[in-house]
Design an enzyme around this catalytic site. Structure first.
Site, PDB file in Angstrom:
ATOM      1  N   ASP A 167      -1.756  -9.032   6.153  1.00  0.00           N
ATOM      2  CA  ASP A 167      -1.154  -7.844   5.537  1.00  0.00           C
ATOM      3  C   ASP A 167      -0.595  -8.274   4.187  1.00  0.00           C
ATOM      4  OD1 ASP A 167       0.054  -5.206   5.337  1.00  0.00           O
ATOM      5  OD2 ASP A 167       1.966  -6.165   5.763  1.00  0.00           O
ATOM      6  N   SER A 168      -0.205  -7.299   3.383  1.00  0.00           N
ATOM      7  CA  SER A 168       0.410  -7.603   2.095  1.00  0.00           C
ATOM      8  C   SER A 168       1.750  -8.317   2.280  1.00  0.00           C
ATOM      9  CB  SER A 168       0.660  -6.302   1.333  1.00  0.00           C
ATOM     10  OG  SER A 168       1.601  -5.517   2.040  1.00  0.00           O
ATOM     11  N   CYS A 184      -3.297  -3.807   7.518  1.00  0.00           N
ATOM     12  CA  CYS A 184      -2.764  -3.186   6.305  1.00  0.00           C
ATOM     13  C   CYS A 184      -3.644  -1.975   5.980  1.00  0.00           C
ATOM     14  CB  CYS A 184      -2.811  -4.211   5.167  1.00  0.00           C
ATOM     15  SG  CYS A 184      -2.299  -3.568   3.568  1.00  0.00           S
ATOM     16  N   GLU A 225      10.313  -5.672   3.426  1.00  0.00           N
ATOM     17  CA  GLU A 225      10.060  -7.060   2.995  1.00  0.00           C
ATOM     18  C   GLU A 225      11.370  -7.853   2.918  1.00  0.00           C
ATOM     19  OE1 GLU A 225       7.164  -9.002   2.077  1.00  0.00           O
ATOM     20  OE2 GLU A 225       6.344  -7.454   3.379  1.00  0.00           O
ATOM     21  N   CYS A 282       1.270   3.224   7.057  1.00  0.00           N
ATOM     22  CA  CYS A 282       1.481   1.890   6.464  1.00  0.00           C
ATOM     23  C   CYS A 282       2.100   1.041   7.556  1.00  0.00           C
ATOM     24  CB  CYS A 282       2.426   1.988   5.268  1.00  0.00           C
ATOM     25  SG  CYS A 282       3.039   0.394   4.680  1.00  0.00           S
ATOM     26  N   HIS A 314       4.042  -1.367   7.541  1.00  0.00           N
ATOM     27  CA  HIS A 314       5.455  -1.735   7.401  1.00  0.00           C
ATOM     28  C   HIS A 314       6.373  -0.697   8.075  1.00  0.00           C
ATOM     29  CE1 HIS A 314       4.142  -4.558   4.266  1.00  0.00           C
ATOM     30  NE2 HIS A 314       5.368  -5.039   4.210  1.00  0.00           N
TER      31      HIS A 314
HETATM   32  N1  DGL Z   1       1.465  -2.728   5.154  1.00  0.00           N
HETATM   33  C1  DGL Z   1       0.732  -2.197   4.037  1.00  0.00           C
HETATM   34  C2  DGL Z   1      -0.038  -0.960   4.476  1.00  0.00           C
HETATM   35  O1  DGL Z   1      -0.271  -0.788   5.659  1.00  0.00           O
HETATM   36  C3  DGL Z   1       1.681  -2.052   2.899  1.00  0.00           C
HETATM   37  C4  DGL Z   1       1.004  -1.958   1.614  1.00  0.00           C
HETATM   38  C5  DGL Z   1       1.791  -2.437   0.436  1.00  0.00           C
HETATM   39  O2  DGL Z   1       2.043  -3.627   0.361  1.00  0.00           O
HETATM   40  O3  DGL Z   1       2.065  -1.609  -0.422  1.00  0.00           O
HETATM   41  O4  DGL Z   1      -0.485  -0.171   3.685  1.00  0.00           O
END
Ligand code: DGL
Length: 266
Positions: free
Chosen positions: A21-22, A84, A163, A195, A197
């Site tokens: 993931d990011s 992600c 984060e 998302c 997160h």
């Molecule tokens: N967890 C990512 C998602 O599902 C977050 C994306 C981001 O870093 O902006 O889209």
């Protein structure tokens, strides 16, 4: 084709499953996977150094997704979960084409279950600006737009809280209130978390919107798809003991690993 993946001496079923993931968001998907596949080993890669992805260019997110997959392949994973929504939106087709010998599972906003349980109210989809502006989401909308009133809600800025490990509190509460300020709460029937997160702030979201609003996320569906795929390919780990989870992060900072563990175990 990746030779590291095709090493005949290694038993496929003993290999770990890779997630990326990011940042820390994909841990919400890993959490669900561990529940239904507890005997598997997992490698998680969070790209927090480059988070958030959702406000970058498509080319940048694609390149970062390829880097993340390379990292996982070096760890000899048997399957990859793109945990992600943003990376799935822009990169999954290219990734599957390039790494055609490894199963790659993606995630998308769980609109289908939201439509199925809808009682006539609005369905709000919270996601990154990139997820909501991509073709994949347009196709999803096209499929369901006549079945319910669907309101896309881009949430730039929200990933940054998670984060930092902030999943509750006044500042986050005000941020969420502000995002929903143009909507009338009792007209909302459900909120889809588009998302990975966002499941971590579910409690705070319910504080803002009230307990009646159903909050839906796609983590379980993605974990179930992973289980189906590795079962089909006969690569499930046969050991009886609990698997291991290794967490890596591009920030290479103990602090982010601590946050990750807290989110995963919390
Ligand atoms: N967890 C990512 C998602 O599902 C977050 C994306 C981001 O870093 O902006 O889209």
């Amino acid at each position: 084709m990746h030779k590291e993946y095709l090493n005949a001496n290694d038993s496929m079923e003993d290999k770990p499953i890779g997630f990326f993931d990011s940042g820390v968001g994909g841990l919400s998907v890993l959490k669900e996977a561990i529940k239904i596949l507890p005997n598997e080993d997992y490698i998680y890669f969070g790209d927090s150094k480059n988070a958030p992805y959702g406000v970058k260019s498509v080319a940048e997110v694609k390149a970062l997704s390829f880097q993340a997959v390379e990292f996982l392949i070096k760890h000899k994973v048997k399957a990859i979960v793109v945990a992600c929504n943003t990376a799935t939106s822009v990169a999954i087709e290219d990734l599957r084409r390039h790494y055609s010998n490894i199963p790659i599972i993606g995630i998308e906003p769980a609109l289908k279950p939201a439509v199925e349980i809808n009682d006539g109210g609005k369905i709000v989809i919270m996601a990154t600006p990139m997820t909501l502006s991509e073709k994949k989401f347009a196709c999803l909308m096209e499929k369901y737009k006549y079945k319910a009133e669907i309101v896309p809600l881009p949430c730039a800025g929200l990933v940054e809280y998670i984060e930092k490990g902030i999943v509750q509190g006044e500042e986050l509460n005000n941020f969420l209130k502000d995002k929903f300020s143009h909507l009338i709460y009792n007209e909302i029937s459900s909120v889809v978390l588009g998302c990975t997160h966002y499941p971590f702030i579910k409690e705070e979201l319910n504080k803002v919107l009230g307990e009646k609003v159903k909050v839906i996320d796609g983590s379980l569906g993605t974990a179930a798809q992973l289980k189906r795929l590795i079962t089909e390919k006969n690569t499930r780990n046969k050991k009886k003991s609990m698997g291991e989870v290794q967490i890596f992060n591009s920030l290479e900072d103990e602090y982010i690993i601590k946050i990750s563990k807290k989110l995963l175990e919390g």
